[in-house]
Write a protein that holds these residues in place. Structure first.
Motif, PDB file in Angstrom:
ATOM      1  N   TYR A 228       0.592  -1.081   0.093  1.00  0.00           N
ATOM      2  CA  TYR A 228      -0.187  -0.033   0.114  1.00  0.00           C
ATOM      3  C   TYR A 228       0.957   1.235   0.203  1.00  0.00           C
ATOM      4  CZ  TYR A 228       0.759  -0.098   5.103  1.00  0.00           C
ATOM      5  OH  TYR A 228       1.527  -0.017   6.307  1.00  0.00           O
ATOM      6  N   ALA A 229       0.336   2.580  -0.423  1.00  0.00           N
ATOM      7  CA  ALA A 229       1.034   3.755  -0.374  1.00  0.00           C
ATOM      8  C   ALA A 229       0.537   4.545   0.934  1.00  0.00           C
ATOM      9  CB  ALA A 229       0.542   4.570  -1.702  1.00  0.00           C
ATOM     10  N   ASP A 231       0.465   8.260   2.651  1.00  0.00           N
ATOM     11  CA  ASP A 231       0.707   9.795   2.584  1.00  0.00           C
ATOM     12  C   ASP A 231       0.736  10.288   4.192  1.00  0.00           C
ATOM     13  OD1 ASP A 231       1.031  10.389  -0.353  1.00  0.00           O
ATOM     14  OD2 ASP A 231      -0.884   9.897  -0.505  1.00  0.00           O
ATOM     15  N   HIS A 236       6.064  10.406   1.715  1.00  0.00           N
ATOM     16  CA  HIS A 236       5.297   9.481   0.756  1.00  0.00           C
ATOM     17  C   HIS A 236       5.740   8.028   0.986  1.00  0.00           C
ATOM     18  CE1 HIS A 236       2.484   8.226  -2.557  1.00  0.00           C
ATOM     19  NE2 HIS A 236       3.574   7.720  -2.875  1.00  0.00           N
ATOM     20  N   CYS A 238       5.990   4.149   0.212  1.00  0.00           N
ATOM     21  CA  CYS A 238       5.689   2.981  -0.484  1.00  0.00           C
ATOM     22  C   CYS A 238       5.945   1.673   0.235  1.00  0.00           C
ATOM     23  CB  CYS A 238       6.413   3.221  -2.104  1.00  0.00           C
ATOM     24  SG  CYS A 238       5.720   4.631  -2.810  1.00  0.00           S
ATOM     25  N   PHE A 255       2.349  -1.729  -9.112  1.00  0.00           N
ATOM     26  CA  PHE A 255       1.934  -0.877  -8.165  1.00  0.00           C
ATOM     27  C   PHE A 255       3.090  -0.051  -7.599  1.00  0.00           C
ATOM     28  CE2 PHE A 255       2.742  -0.782  -3.551  1.00  0.00           C
ATOM     29  CZ  PHE A 255       2.040   0.451  -3.048  1.00  0.00           C
ATOM     30  N   ASN A 258       3.956   2.600  -9.901  1.00  0.00           N
ATOM     31  CA  ASN A 258       2.910   3.798  -9.813  1.00  0.00           C
ATOM     32  C   ASN A 258       2.916   4.430  -8.535  1.00  0.00           C
ATOM     33  OD1 ASN A 258       0.119   4.898 -10.782  1.00  0.00           O
ATOM     34  ND2 ASN A 258      -0.409   4.199  -8.773  1.00  0.00           N
ATOM     35  N   CYS A 259       3.315   3.861  -7.512  1.00  0.00           N
ATOM     36  CA  CYS A 259       3.639   4.431  -6.032  1.00  0.00           C
ATOM     37  C   CYS A 259       4.641   5.392  -6.007  1.00  0.00           C
ATOM     38  CB  CYS A 259       3.585   3.333  -5.012  1.00  0.00           C
ATOM     39  SG  CYS A 259       3.716   4.261  -3.275  1.00  0.00           S
ATOM     40  N   SER A 262       3.718   8.534  -8.605  1.00  0.00           N
ATOM     41  CA  SER A 262       2.680   9.396  -8.222  1.00  0.00           C
ATOM     42  C   SER A 262       2.714  10.630  -7.146  1.00  0.00           C
ATOM     43  CB  SER A 262       1.405   8.392  -7.838  1.00  0.00           C
ATOM     44  OG  SER A 262       1.757   7.882  -6.640  1.00  0.00           O
TER      45      SER A 262
END
Length: 432
Positions: A228-229, A231, A236, A238, A255, A258-259, A262
């Motif tokens: 999961y990511a 914040d 941030h 990952c 994932f 992308n983490c 992003s």
């Protein structure tokens, strides 16, 4: 904020609730909770399904939503009985997190492989987690200076003896009732032959991830895919599930990219990669004996991503030591600085932080040039973000809570936009 607790009340006997609100106001909100449990048949094998089995009772999970950022709240858990009466636990308090990008003082503790100990000095099952109580006690002593805890795998070392989960959650309750306690998946939570784990070992004792994903509610898209990511203010994170296939071309690899891709580095400058197993660099005896100084194939999968997205720090557990690398890419140090990294991004610093409680490991007699600080002792680490350009890292020993290693990163937004110091550059066009 998610509040989780255990009771003997099933949903047919009482409705689980949380009463909460602003710390200095009379107005109170009562939010219902969901109830979960698991059965012996959910276990993948012994001892979890045989002599280690213990009925968990009921696990309740409440979501407290629409919180004001960086605000103190009170709460207490309870149950509405069928006759309309309520039974309540003790009153607690927490601070809601900062909004993503908020510039404020933000302090995050990170470690792996803690486990539990016996407060009364009696023998510990497996006699394995000698430093767990010291680490727990140091965190409790410094709790007013901690905003978030990240425990990256090997949580309890219950290994299929399920009552140990209750013992662990009681041990850390003073911490978890005040600050968010996030976890990653480790081999001692997840791994079991033919259960979908990437590593075909029996390290979970038959739990195969059931207890960790039921006891701890993490913001995963799929509860059996424990990545999961996260914040948190200027951070941030990952969080990778090293016990599921992470190689290039997999769902998890997509994932991860992308983490990393992003994040808005203007608002969240501190980009952190985390996994239980060492997917980066470690000179411990086991990883050196593999000839890879990290999980086989891992550097091939991730080095390009770390450099492309300018990942500041990568944290790992699994190896029960502390180790810090230089900013390293493809086994080469991009900087020989030790205490203060500033200006244009060099490369990712890798940190093994698996010494929170389980028996300490060993380092190889080989000395790679990228390994610049080692310690065979119990300890944990702390990140302090002062603002969008200043970050402090500290390694503390669990015996006394004192700092034994630290460094600073000072960097502006422009320092992560263009080429790094190794001349890895974003693509450009000659068109005008």
């Amino acid at each position: 904020m998610i509040v989780t607790w255990t009771s003997g009340y099933g949903s047919y006997e009482a409705t689980p609730v949380v009463e909460w609100g602003f710390i200095n106001e009379m107005n109170k909100i009562v939010s219902p909770a969901i109830t979960r449990s698991y059965s012996r048949s959910d276990m993948c094998g012994p001892p979890a399904s045989t002599i280690g089995w213990r009925d968990p009772g009921y696990i309740h999970i409440a979501y407290l939503k629409e919180l004001w950022p960086d605000t103190e709240y009170f709460y207490r858990v309870g149950h509405k009985l069928r006759n309309g009466a309520y039974t309540w636990g003790s009153k607690n308090r927490f601070n809601s997190g900062p909004f993503p990008g908020e510039e404020s003082l933000q302090r995050v503790v990170i470690f792996g492989d803690m486990g539990k100990g016996e407060q009364d000095g009696s023998n510990e099952y497996n006699d394995y987690q000698h430093g767990a109580l010291n680490t727990t006690n140091r965190l409790i002593e410094d709790l007013d200076n901690i905003d978030l805890v990240l425990h990256i795998g090997d949580i309890t070392y219950a290994n299929g003896y399920l009552s140990q989960w209750d013992q662990f959650t009681e041990q850390v309750e003073t911490i978890t009732s005040r600050v968010p306690y996030m976890i990653g998946s480790g081999n001692h939570e997840r791994d079991w032959p033919n259960s979908g784990s990437f590593y075909n070992t029996s390290d979970s004792g038959g739990e195969c991830g059931v207890l960790s994903k039921t006891t701890f509610e993490m913001p995963t898209a799929n509860k059996d895919e424990f990545w999961y990511a996260l914040d948190y203010g200027m951070f941030h994170f990952c969080i990778v599930d090293s016990e599921k296939d992470w190689r290039e071309g997999t769902k998890q690899y997509a994932f991860i990219e992308n983490c990393l891709a992003s994040v808005d580095r203007l608002r969240q400058p501190w980009l952190i990669f985390m996994a239980h197993r060492v997917l980066g660099y470690s000179s411990t005896t086991y990883y050196a004996s593999q000839g890879t100084f990290g999980e086989p194939m891992s550097k091939n999968s991730f080095q390009a991503l770390w450099q492309k997205y300018k990942v500041d720090l990568a944290f790992y557990g699994h190896a029960h030591v502390y180790e810090r690398t230089c900013p390293v890419h493809e086994n080469i140090c991009a900087s020989r600085e030790m205490e203060h990294y500033s200006g244009t991004f060099n490369a990712t610093i890798h940190l093994v932080v698996g010494g929170a409680g389980a028996h300490v490991g060993q380092f190889s007699t080989l000395q790679p040039s990228w390994s610049i600080f080692k310690d065979v002792d119990y300890g944990f680490t702390k990140l302090t973000a002062f603002n969008h350009s200043t970050l402090l890292f500290e390694y503390k020993k669990s015996s006394d809570g004192k700092v034994y290693d630290k460094f600073w990163i000072t960097r502006e937004y422009k320092d992560v936009l263009g080429c790094d110091n190794l001349n890895y550059c974003p693509p450009i066009t000659l068109a005008v």
